[in-house]
Design a protein around this motif. Structure first.
Motif, PDB file in Angstrom:
ATOM      1  N   ALA A  43       0.828  -1.205   0.000  1.00 19.25           N
ATOM      2  CA  ALA A  43       0.000   0.000   0.000  1.00 19.25           C
ATOM      3  C   ALA A  43       0.864   1.257   0.000  1.00 19.25           C
ATOM      4  CB  ALA A  43      -0.936  -0.006   1.210  1.00 19.25           C
ATOM      5  N   ALA A  44       1.913   1.262   0.822  1.00 21.53           N
ATOM      6  CA  ALA A  44       2.787   2.433   0.904  1.00 21.53           C
ATOM      7  C   ALA A  44       3.443   2.724  -0.442  1.00 21.53           C
ATOM      8  CB  ALA A  44       3.846   2.223   1.978  1.00 21.53           C
ATOM      9  N   ARG A  45       3.906   1.695  -1.122  1.00 21.96           N
ATOM     10  CA  ARG A  45       4.606   1.891  -2.400  1.00 21.96           C
ATOM     11  C   ARG A  45       3.649   2.359  -3.500  1.00 21.96           C
ATOM     12  NH1 ARG A  45       9.748   0.274  -1.693  1.00 21.96           N
ATOM     13  NH2 ARG A  45      10.055  -0.935   0.233  1.00 21.96           N
ATOM     14  N   LEU A  46       2.437   1.823  -3.528  1.00 21.93           N
ATOM     15  CA  LEU A  46       1.459   2.278  -4.511  1.00 21.93           C
ATOM     16  C   LEU A  46       1.064   3.730  -4.260  1.00 21.93           C
ATOM     17  CD1 LEU A  46      -0.844  -0.872  -4.740  1.00 21.93           C
ATOM     18  CD2 LEU A  46       0.730  -0.046  -6.493  1.00 21.93           C
ATOM     19  N   PHE A  51       1.542   9.725  -5.108  1.00 24.78           N
ATOM     20  CA  PHE A  51       1.832  11.046  -4.534  1.00 24.78           C
ATOM     21  C   PHE A  51       2.836  11.786  -5.420  1.00 24.78           C
ATOM     22  CE2 PHE A  51       0.970  10.205   0.310  1.00 24.78           C
ATOM     23  CZ  PHE A  51      -0.390  10.342   0.086  1.00 24.78           C
ATOM     24  N   THR A  52       3.878  11.077  -5.823  1.00 23.42           N
ATOM     25  CA  THR A  52       4.907  11.691  -6.661  1.00 23.42           C
ATOM     26  C   THR A  52       4.326  12.153  -7.992  1.00 23.42           C
ATOM     27  OG1 THR A  52       6.674  10.366  -5.660  1.00 23.42           O
ATOM     28  CG2 THR A  52       7.109  11.289  -7.835  1.00 23.42           C
ATOM     29  N   GLN A 262      -6.052  16.811   5.940  1.00 27.52           N
ATOM     30  CA  GLN A 262      -7.211  16.660   5.066  1.00 27.52           C
ATOM     31  C   GLN A 262      -6.779  16.472   3.613  1.00 27.52           C
ATOM     32  OE1 GLN A 262     -10.293  16.360   5.944  1.00 27.52           O
ATOM     33  NE2 GLN A 262     -10.505  17.233   7.982  1.00 27.52           N
ATOM     34  N   LYS A 263      -5.743  17.206   3.194  1.00 26.42           N
ATOM     35  CA  LYS A 263      -5.257  17.076   1.819  1.00 26.42           C
ATOM     36  C   LYS A 263      -4.682  15.685   1.577  1.00 26.42           C
ATOM     37  CE  LYS A 263      -2.326  19.336  -1.645  1.00 26.42           C
ATOM     38  NZ  LYS A 263      -1.463  20.494  -1.965  1.00 26.42           N
ATOM     39  N   LEU A 264      -3.910  15.180   2.545  1.00 21.30           N
ATOM     40  CA  LEU A 264      -3.346  13.839   2.442  1.00 21.30           C
ATOM     41  C   LEU A 264      -4.454  12.782   2.370  1.00 21.30           C
ATOM     42  CD1 LEU A 264      -0.444  14.199   5.025  1.00 21.30           C
ATOM     43  CD2 LEU A 264      -0.138  13.474   2.646  1.00 21.30           C
ATOM     44  N   ALA A 265      -5.479  12.948   3.202  1.00 22.30           N
ATOM     45  CA  ALA A 265      -6.580  11.974   3.223  1.00 22.30           C
ATOM     46  C   ALA A 265      -7.341  11.975   1.907  1.00 22.30           C
ATOM     47  CB  ALA A 265      -7.521  12.278   4.381  1.00 22.30           C
ATOM     48  N   ALA A 266      -7.636  13.165   1.404  1.00 23.78           N
ATOM     49  CA  ALA A 266      -8.396  13.260   0.159  1.00 23.78           C
ATOM     50  C   ALA A 266      -7.611  12.670  -1.008  1.00 23.78           C
ATOM     51  CB  ALA A 266      -8.751  14.721  -0.122  1.00 23.78           C
ATOM     52  N   GLU A 267      -6.314  12.977  -1.083  1.00 29.61           N
ATOM     53  CA  GLU A 267      -5.503  12.455  -2.186  1.00 29.61           C
ATOM     54  C   GLU A 267      -5.342  10.939  -2.084  1.00 29.61           C
ATOM     55  OE1 GLU A 267      -3.289  12.345  -5.686  1.00 29.61           O
ATOM     56  OE2 GLU A 267      -4.687  13.812  -4.849  1.00 29.61           O
ATOM     57  N   THR A 268      -5.153  10.434  -0.875  1.00 26.91           N
ATOM     58  CA  THR A 268      -5.014   8.986  -0.689  1.00 26.91           C
ATOM     59  C   THR A 268      -6.294   8.265  -1.081  1.00 26.91           C
ATOM     60  OG1 THR A 268      -3.438   9.330   1.123  1.00 26.91           O
ATOM     61  CG2 THR A 268      -4.452   7.163   0.961  1.00 26.91           C
TER      62      THR A 268
END
Length: 319
Positions: A43-46, A51-52, A262-268
């Protein structure tokens, strides 16, 4: 002086949304407090790759193992609260308070929950030539022969361990727990019959089940799994109310700005809904989740209560 204070306050108010819009401003790190190859590592790698692609900043995936996830998670707890260093923890994060008298961080207060990334169903498996054809066979044998059943796990304090503890508590059994340093090390003893049963993740067992090297007796989810349609749930097989899984989710250090969280959650959540990401995760037996920080915070709290009760019922004392 009052004017100066007012001007500073106004500047900070204006800067908060600007920071969220420009985040990230430098390379990011997602710490995985486990070895490479597992569900949280996948999950972290995907997520890091996406993100990049979305933000143009490199994302490093750093595996920091040890102490059932405590070492890597502690590193993140003590990192700068700006959202650039995150942890992708497993369900052991909610179990550890029941296993350790003293942790180097507060499981709740030291972090900002970002989002639950996934769940991983567990499967009750036995050797292919095991005399146990159903879950009820296991229970019947265990009741007639107290202490003769053994169950393997991928290690103390993980969801597979506690799923076994919950099973023996609800079924009224006395089983010997045999922890290994990872699922793969337990499988040879399970396949040979040296260990009676094991609750393990679908991700770790699907290939062996398909290849006839393990037999699935039940799944721990509320509903049957599409990939194992003929395998009943534990509840269907005779233990109503039984439900467990392992899971993963992102945490940021406490004090990380709410707008950044919130930005991290929405993008994830957006990433987890992408067809290519879903396909990769589902193929590995991992079910994407997503959601809000608030939902994830409530989920962690409920998991801590649930596993705390299991530990108490099993007589597990924090060390």
């Amino acid at each position: 002086m009052q004017r100066r204070t007012f001007a500073l306050a106004a500047t900070l108010v204006l800067a908060a949304p600007v920071f969220a819009q420009t985040f990230p401003t430098k390379p990011m790190t997602i710490v995985v407090p486990a070895s490479p190859g597992g569900a949280i590592d996948l999950a972290a790698r995907l997520i890091g790759q996406k993100f990049t692609e979305a933000w143009g900043q490199p994302v490093v995936i750093e595996n920091k193992t040890g102490a059932t996830g405590v070492i890597g998670t502690d590193f993140v707890a003590k990192s700068a609260p700006d959202g650039h260093v995150l942890a992708l923890v497993a369900s052991s994060h909610a179990i550890n308070p029941s296993m350790f008298k003293k942790l180097p961080f507060d499981t709740v207060k030291s972090f900002e929950p970002v989002v639950q990334t996934h769940t991983v169903p567990l499967v009750l498996v036995v050797a292919p030539d095991s005399p146990f054809k159903t879950m009820q066979d296991v229970i019947a044998f265990g009741k007639k022969n107290p202490g003769q059943l053994s169950f393997a796990s991928s290690g103390n304090g993980g969801a597979p361990h506690f799923s076994g503890e919950l099973f023996q508590s609800m079924a009224g059994l006395q089983m010997q727990h045999i922890p290994y340093k990872g699922s793969t090390l337990a499988h040879p003893d399970l396949m040979s019959g040296r260990v009676s049963i094991m609750f393990d993740t679908l991700a770790a067992t699907s290939a062996q089940i398909k290849g006839g090297k393990l037999r699935a007796l039940a799944v721990t989810t509320p509903k049957r799994l599409p990939v194992l349609p003929d395998v009943p749930t534990v509840a269907e097989a005779g233990l109503p109310g039984y439900e467990t899984s392992t899971w993963g989710g992102l945490l940021a250090p406490a004090g990380t700005p709410k707008a950044t969280v919130q930005k991290l959650a929405a993008e994830t959540t957006r990433i987890l809904a992408l067809p290519d990401v879903r396909e990769r995760m589902l193929a590995a037996g991992v079910e994407p989740v997503g959601g809000t920080p608030e939902q994830y915070a409530a989920f962690i709290g409920s998991e801590m209560v649930k596993w705390g009760k299991v530990a108490k019922a099993a007589g597990i004392e924090p060390e």
